[in-house]
Design an enzyme around this catalytic site. Structure first.
Site, PDB file in Angstrom:
ATOM      1  CG  PHE A  80    -101.454 -19.890 104.731  1.00 33.91           C
ATOM      2  CD1 PHE A  80    -102.319 -20.706 105.449  1.00 33.91           C
ATOM      3  CD2 PHE A  80    -101.690 -19.707 103.367  1.00 33.91           C
ATOM      4  CE1 PHE A  80    -103.408 -21.314 104.826  1.00 33.91           C
ATOM      5  CE2 PHE A  80    -102.769 -20.315 102.743  1.00 33.91           C
ATOM      6  CZ  PHE A  80    -103.631 -21.124 103.467  1.00 33.91           C
ATOM      7  CE  LYS A 121     -91.846 -13.523 103.621  1.00 32.81           C
ATOM      8  NZ  LYS A 121     -93.291 -13.664 103.952  1.00 32.81           N
ATOM      9  CD  GLU A 171     -97.598 -12.299 104.263  1.00 35.86           C
ATOM     10  OE1 GLU A 171     -96.823 -13.275 104.249  1.00 35.86           O
ATOM     11  OE2 GLU A 171     -98.082 -11.802 103.229  1.00 35.86           O
ATOM     12  CB  SER A 216     -99.472 -19.419  94.971  1.00 30.95           C
ATOM     13  OG  SER A 216     -98.936 -18.137  95.205  1.00 30.95           O
ATOM     14  CB  CYS A 243     -99.214 -28.239  98.426  1.00 26.11           C
ATOM     15  SG  CYS A 243     -98.025 -29.223  99.307  1.00 26.11           S
ATOM     16  CD  GLU A 289    -103.225 -24.571  95.034  1.00 27.38           C
ATOM     17  OE1 GLU A 289    -102.692 -23.470  94.818  1.00 27.38           O
ATOM     18  OE2 GLU A 289    -102.664 -25.476  95.674  1.00 27.38           O
TER      19      GLU A 289
HETATM   20  P1  NAD Z   1     -98.253 -17.428  98.644  1.00 31.41           P
HETATM   21  O1  NAD Z   1     -97.615 -17.684  97.322  1.00 31.41           O
HETATM   22  O2  NAD Z   1     -99.291 -16.376  98.735  1.00 31.41           O
HETATM   23  O3  NAD Z   1     -97.129 -17.016  99.723  1.00 31.41           O
HETATM   24  C1  NAD Z   1     -95.965 -17.750  99.899  1.00 31.41           C
HETATM   25  C2  NAD Z   1     -94.853 -16.837 100.367  1.00 31.41           C
HETATM   26  O4  NAD Z   1     -94.597 -15.855  99.353  1.00 31.41           O
HETATM   27  C3  NAD Z   1     -95.187 -16.076 101.645  1.00 31.41           C
HETATM   28  O5  NAD Z   1     -94.051 -16.052 102.471  1.00 31.41           O
HETATM   29  C4  NAD Z   1     -95.558 -14.692 101.149  1.00 31.41           C
HETATM   30  O6  NAD Z   1     -95.263 -13.678 102.070  1.00 31.41           O
HETATM   31  C5  NAD Z   1     -94.715 -14.544  99.895  1.00 31.41           C
HETATM   32  N1  NAD Z   1     -95.345 -13.691  98.881  1.00 31.41           N
HETATM   33  C6  NAD Z   1     -96.674 -13.500  98.674  1.00 31.41           C
HETATM   34  N2  NAD Z   1     -96.876 -12.665  97.657  1.00 31.41           N
HETATM   35  C7  NAD Z   1     -95.661 -12.305  97.195  1.00 31.41           C
HETATM   36  C8  NAD Z   1     -95.220 -11.456  96.130  1.00 31.41           C
HETATM   37  N3  NAD Z   1     -96.073 -10.815  95.350  1.00 31.41           N
HETATM   38  N4  NAD Z   1     -93.895 -11.343  95.930  1.00 31.41           N
HETATM   39  C9  NAD Z   1     -93.020 -11.988  96.707  1.00 31.41           C
HETATM   40  N5  NAD Z   1     -93.382 -12.806  97.723  1.00 31.41           N
HETATM   41  C10 NAD Z   1     -94.687 -12.958  97.965  1.00 31.41           C
HETATM   42  O7  NAD Z   1     -98.788 -18.836  99.175  1.00 31.41           O
HETATM   43  P2  NAD Z   1     -99.684 -19.135 100.455  1.00 31.41           P
HETATM   44  O8  NAD Z   1    -101.074 -18.646 100.197  1.00 31.41           O
HETATM   45  O9  NAD Z   1     -98.995 -18.716 101.679  1.00 31.41           O
HETATM   46  O10 NAD Z   1     -99.674 -20.742 100.446  1.00 31.41           O
HETATM   47  C11 NAD Z   1    -100.548 -21.506  99.680  1.00 31.41           C
HETATM   48  C12 NAD Z   1     -99.916 -21.933  98.384  1.00 31.41           C
HETATM   49  O11 NAD Z   1     -98.719 -22.655  98.632  1.00 31.41           O
HETATM   50  C13 NAD Z   1    -100.803 -22.892  97.600  1.00 31.41           C
HETATM   51  O12 NAD Z   1    -100.725 -22.573  96.238  1.00 31.41           O
HETATM   52  C14 NAD Z   1    -100.184 -24.257  97.864  1.00 31.41           C
HETATM   53  O13 NAD Z   1    -100.437 -25.233  96.894  1.00 31.41           O
HETATM   54  C15 NAD Z   1     -98.749 -23.890  97.901  1.00 31.41           C
HETATM   55  N6  NAD Z   1     -97.963 -24.909  98.583  1.00 31.41           N
HETATM   56  C16 NAD Z   1     -97.158 -25.691  97.836  1.00 31.41           C
HETATM   57  C17 NAD Z   1     -96.419 -26.687  98.436  1.00 31.41           C
HETATM   58  C18 NAD Z   1     -95.497 -27.544  97.620  1.00 31.41           C
HETATM   59  O14 NAD Z   1     -94.616 -28.150  98.199  1.00 31.41           O
HETATM   60  N7  NAD Z   1     -95.637 -27.624  96.314  1.00 31.41           N
HETATM   61  C19 NAD Z   1     -96.509 -26.894  99.817  1.00 31.41           C
HETATM   62  C20 NAD Z   1     -97.357 -26.064 100.560  1.00 31.41           C
HETATM   63  C21 NAD Z   1     -98.079 -25.066  99.929  1.00 31.41           C
END
Ligand code: NAD
Length: 507
Positions: free
Chosen positions: A149, A173, A176, A231, A286, A388
């Site tokens: 997000f 994808k 959401e 994450s 991040c 984090e």
């Molecule tokens: P998230 O892991 O909750 O979601 C990321 C994606 O995975 C979304 O599209 C979501 O719909 C999907 N998802 C969520 N739960 C899932 C599941 N159980 N099974 C399959 N898919 C699932 O992350 P977020 O809260 O949207 O974003 C924040 C996180 O992203 C933080 O941990 C941040 O550090 C990380 N991030 C990392 C970078 C990087 O380049 N290393 C960059 C930006 C954000």
């Protein structure tokens, strides 16, 4: 209620699962739209559109594909303000920061405009008698991107910018939680194709949803590669499951970036840099800098005093407030998570110097605001240090020596970014060389590499071995074919050579 749908084969595509998510306005806490969640069949329809479009798209010569990218760049630039406003309205970051989100993605599109140069293969003339060897990079077919997000414009563009320019078609994808901007980008990409005189229907498709849609992508036999950012636990799951299904996977995860402050640092600048990097975008980056490690008591005491003074001047406001430095966090659940971490820090024995939990914005009491918080006396054994938080919380971890300070980011579970603040070039050089982290800033608090370099962390911040964008992105989204060709000098005049039963060598 506004309804957000996917984009497949060049047109809006309604999700058929009957499941949906709520998209909030983080400034007010109101539900502003609903987003239709894709079923496995909806994902399959998007993949099939991508499969159908891929051969023709790959057959467009690289220079013409680049022209579509040039048109796309022009259109995104022309729509910068509405895109940034839309992004802010769902994410909560201030509009100026949303423009940065779009702009950093556009820089990858600029890189993609030069794709013909990046796709040139290698050639060896005369590798043996009459033998030339050359290699070429070919697209994989259909690629998929699953994005978080916190950068709903930049991260999709990191992925599809390169994946599409090299000749793949794509299924995105997005998160959401803020799904509108990715759809707008797909619509603009269609317009870009039309402006360049090329039909790009099916080249960039968007499906929305949660685990159901993600699992359908992970299991789909026609998807060749998956890029994920989110994450770490989910990143690891994507990496394992995608690999198990024979796909190429890169999966970027969470972070806990440290800023090491040496006693000789320019303290005025360092404090400003730390404040911006810790609290900008409410800490939901991040590459935020949520941990500062001052070396020596004097540095730590001075830094703490100055940070407190600077925090006092911070303005938290609605995302449309041009004076606000940061806005609300993305959801009520996320705000509660951040507050829970703050309480955990108190319970673990850290000193909560500034407590932002009770902050409320007049007139926007339903918004997901949280004030800046500052901890001192944070220790490596604490859970709040290990994990984090992803909110406007800065933790001071004091170190007595430079060695102790450098060991902290090196031994942390995450290894995304790190920064050192010093005037000592030799110390900085040594630090950059030795620290066990993927991206390093020297007096640069958020060292996100420019688009033609490459983005990726180490340890639990990334699974897989190829980074995002730059030439690493080109490698990820292509496969190499190597051709060994022999054109004998004598046209069979001397008779056929004997069959050889040993492996050919170049001796
Ligand atoms: P998230 O892991 O909750 O979601 C990321 C994606 O995975 C979304 O599209 C979501 O719909 C999907 N998802 C969520 N739960 C899932 C599941 N159980 N099974 C399959 N898919 C699932 O992350 P977020 O809260 O949207 O974003 C924040 C996180 O992203 C933080 O941990 C941040 O550090 C990380 N991030 C990392 C970078 C990087 O380049 N290393 C960059 C930006 C954000």
């Amino acid at each position: 209620m506004r309804r957000i749908e996917g984009f497949v084969g060049g047109a809006a595509a309604k999700a058929t699962s009957g499941r949906k998510g709520e998209v909030f306005n983080p400034n007010t806490g109101e539900v502003q739209a609903e987003v239709g969640f894709a079923s496995a069949a909806d994902v399959d329809a998007a993949v099939q559109a991508a499969v159908r479009a891929q051969p023709a798209w790959a057959a467009v010569n690289p220079q013409r594909r680049a022209r579509v990218m040039f048109e796309f760049k022009r259109l995104v630039e022309a729509n910068m303000n509405p895109l940034a406003e839309l992004l802010s309205s769902e994410h909560g970051k201030v509009v100026a920061d949303s423009r940065g989100d779009v702009q950093r993605g556009l820089e990858v599109i600029e890189f993609a405009c030069g794709i013909p140069h990046a796709l040139k293969g290698e050639y060896t003339e005369g590798a043996g008698p009459g033998i030339d060897v050359y290699s070429m990079r070919q697209p994989l077919g259909v690629g998929a991107g699953i994005t978080p997000f916190n950068f709903p414009a930049m991260i999709p563009m990191w992925m599809f910018g390169v994946a599409i320019a090299v000749g793949n078609t794509f299924v995105l994808k997005p998160s959401e939680k803020d799904p509108s901007v990715p759809v707008r980008l797909a619509e603009l990409f269609m317009e870009a194709g039309a402006a360049a005189g090329i039909d790009v229907a099916g080249v960039l498709n968007v499906v929305h949803g949660d685990k159901t849609a993600v699992d359908a992508i992970l299991h789909h036999p026609d998807i060749r590669a998956i890029s994920f950012v989110g994450s770490s636990d989910i990143a690891h799951y994507i990496y394992r499951t995608g690999a198990e299904h024979g796909k190429r996977v890169q999966a970027m995860g969470g972070a806990k970036n440290h800023g090491v402050v040496l006693p000789d640092a320019d303290m005025d600048q360092t404090v400003k840099d730390l404040i911006g990097a810790a609290y900008g975008s409410a800490g939901e980056r991040c590459m935020a800098l949520p941990v500062v490690v001052p070396v020596g008591k004097r540095t730590a005491d001075e830094l703490r005093e100055r940070l407190v003074a600077e925090i006092d001047t911070l303005k938290v406001g609605v995302s449309t407030d041009a004076q606000a430095q940061y806005g609300p966090v993305v959801t009520a659940a996320h705000r509660q998570r951040v507050k829970d971490y703050i309480q955990m820090g108190v319970d673990e024995g850290a000193e909560l110097v500034v407590d932002g939990r009770e902050f409320s914005l007049q007139g926007y009491e339903g918004g997901y605001f949280i004030g800046p918080s500052l901890f001192d006396g944070v220790k490596p054994g604490m859970k709040t240090y290990h994990e984090e938080i992803f909110g406007p919380v800065l933790q001071i971890v004091r170190a007595d020596t430079v060695e102790e300070a450098v060991a902290l980011p090196s031994s942390h579970q995450y290894g995304n970014g790190v920064a050192i603040f010093t005037r000592n070039g030799r110390a900085a050089r040594e630090f950059a060389s030795k620290v066990n982290v993927g991206m390093v800033g020297i007096n640069v608090p958020i060292p996100v590499p420019v688009a033609y370099h490459t983005f990726g962390g180490w340890k639990r911040s990334a699974f897989g071995d190829t980074n995002q964008h730059g030439m690493e992105g080109v490698k990820f989204w292509t496969k190499v074919k190597t051709v060994t060709a022999r054109w004998p000098e004598t046209d069979g005049a001397g008779g056929a050579a004997d069959a050889s039963f040993v492996i050919p060598t170049m001796r």
